[in-house]
Design an enzyme around this catalytic site. Structure first.
Site, PDB file in Angstrom:
ATOM      1  N   LYS A   1       5.078 -11.601  -5.568  1.00  0.00           N
ATOM      2  CA  LYS A   1       4.149 -11.446  -4.451  1.00  0.00           C
ATOM      3  C   LYS A   1       3.569 -12.809  -4.071  1.00  0.00           C
ATOM      4  O   LYS A   1       3.558 -13.741  -4.871  1.00  0.00           O
ATOM      5  CB  LYS A   1       3.006 -10.483  -4.789  1.00  0.00           C
ATOM      6  CG  LYS A   1       2.039 -10.992  -5.845  1.00  0.00           C
ATOM      7  CD  LYS A   1       0.893 -10.032  -6.045  1.00  0.00           C
ATOM      8  CE  LYS A   1      -0.029 -10.477  -7.170  1.00  0.00           C
ATOM      9  NZ  LYS A   1      -0.663 -11.761  -6.954  1.00  0.00           N
TER      10      LYS A   1
ATOM     11  N   GLY B   1      -6.047  -4.054  -5.146  1.00  0.00           N
ATOM     12  CA  GLY B   1      -5.116  -4.351  -4.066  1.00  0.00           C
ATOM     13  C   GLY B   1      -3.714  -4.637  -4.563  1.00  0.00           C
ATOM     14  O   GLY B   1      -2.728  -4.116  -4.031  1.00  0.00           O
TER      15      GLY B   1
ATOM     16  N   ARG C   1      -0.005 -14.371  -2.635  1.00  0.00           N
ATOM     17  CA  ARG C   1      -1.406 -14.101  -2.329  1.00  0.00           C
ATOM     18  C   ARG C   1      -1.872 -15.057  -1.236  1.00  0.00           C
ATOM     19  O   ARG C   1      -1.923 -16.261  -1.437  1.00  0.00           O
ATOM     20  CB  ARG C   1      -2.272 -14.263  -3.587  1.00  0.00           C
ATOM     21  CG  ARG C   1      -3.718 -13.812  -3.398  1.00  0.00           C
ATOM     22  CD  ARG C   1      -4.525 -14.039  -4.672  1.00  0.00           C
ATOM     23  NE  ARG C   1      -4.045 -13.256  -5.792  1.00  0.00           N
ATOM     24  CZ  ARG C   1      -4.387 -11.991  -6.015  1.00  0.00           C
ATOM     25  NH1 ARG C   1      -5.186 -11.366  -5.177  1.00  0.00           N
ATOM     26  NH2 ARG C   1      -3.930 -11.343  -7.070  1.00  0.00           N
TER      27      ARG C   1
END
Length: 310
Positions: free
Chosen positions: A190, A223, A192
């Site tokens: 991911k 989240g 950020r």
């Protein structure tokens, strides 16, 4: 040996006390009208080995101050040794300079605990392993893996499991859980964009048709976990569960988990459950009281705690 419970997580302290068959110390930990912390010990601690149970969870500053004042009170009362038992170590996410002119608050808090009079620290699943080296006193960093693995075995082992790390930084932790269960590991890559906001980019591993178990050390806004769960379902996962050591769950985190594809979020009781957490249909806690109690017993008796990592 004596156990002093501050106000951050009294149920955990009581569970540790019951496990050891040792009553909690008589003490008053209260506030003046301006919220100044005051600690008064109501029994003799001269020459005693005292363990102060106090996670520095929300409100972090108040609970940290309670811990510091309690340690100072014990040292000034001639306790032989004071051990800070901090199941959740607040400020741990500030373990390095994240940019120019920023603090390393995890080190500052370590200095404060030492200066307040702690002779030893006992904690659980530090956010970053190097924080253990921030202390100039002996520090035991227990892991919750044995507790979490036991619960996974009891509830999921008959399924086609896949352990998933929600980010690259948690790979070591997730790999250890996967090794103990002898199952496969997947990783979510991911990016950020800013603090508290994460975007799932890619899933490394084939999760189609598998029951996926996300593993992390703490969940704050949730989240990352919820985005990861949605991505896994989109990739064909049969179901998504999450096991996290520290359930910070601040702000709208509980509502976010309730609305997510996560079938169950399991945390330890290192942080006391709020009413919202207790009433959430897909969030539950497992206790670390026996783990903490065993570590306290062994430290007091000068025995090794290394077997608790197995």
């Amino acid at each position: 040996m004596k156990i002093l419970a501050c106000n951050a997580n009294r149920p955990l302290a009581e569970a540790v006390s019951n496990y050891l068959d040792l009553p909690l110390m008589k003490a008053s930990i209260r506030r003046f009208s301006d919220m100044e912390v005051f600690v008064e010990i109501h029994e003799n601690v001269r020459g005693e080995d005292v363990f102060v149970v106090q996670p520095t969870s929300y409100p972090a500053n108040d609970h940290l101050m309670e811990l510091l004042v309690a340690l100072d009170a014990l040292k000034r009362s001639s306790a032989r040794r004071a051990t800070a038992v901090v199941p959740y170590y607040g400020y741990a996410r500030q373990d390095r300079k994240s940019g120019p002119r920023t603090p390393i608050s995890a080190k500052l808090v370590a200095n404060m605990i030492t200066a307040a009079g702690a002779d030893r620290v006992l904690t659980l699943d530090l956010h970053a392993g190097q924080i253990q080296g921030f202390f100039d006193i002996p520090t035991d960093n227990l892991i919750a893996a044995p507790v979490l693995v036991k619960d996974i075995r009891e509830n999921h082992l008959r399924e086609d499991l896949m352990i998933v790390s929600p980010d690259v930084g948690g790979v070591v932790r997730a790999r250890e859980i996967a090794r103990r269960l002898d199952v496969d590991l997947a990783i979510i890559d991911k990016r950020r964009e800013r603090a508290g906001v994460s975007e799932v980019m890619n899933i490394i591993g084939d999760v189609e048709g598998r029951r996926c178990i996300l593993v992390d050390d703490l969940v704050d806004t949730a989240g990352t976990l919820c985005n990861a769960a949605a991505a896994l379902i989109d990739a064909g996962a049969a179901g998504v569960y999450a096991y996290v050591t520290h359930g910070v769950l601040s702000g709208a985190a509980v509502q976010r988990v309730l609305a997510s594809p996560i079938a169950a979020l399991v945390t330890t009781d290192s942080i006391v459950a709020t009413e919202a957490v207790r009433s959430a249909r897909n969030i539950r806690q497992v206790t670390i009281a026996p783990l903490i109690a065993e570590a306290i017993q062994r430290i007091s008796e000068e025995r090794s705690v290394s077997s608790l990592f197995d």
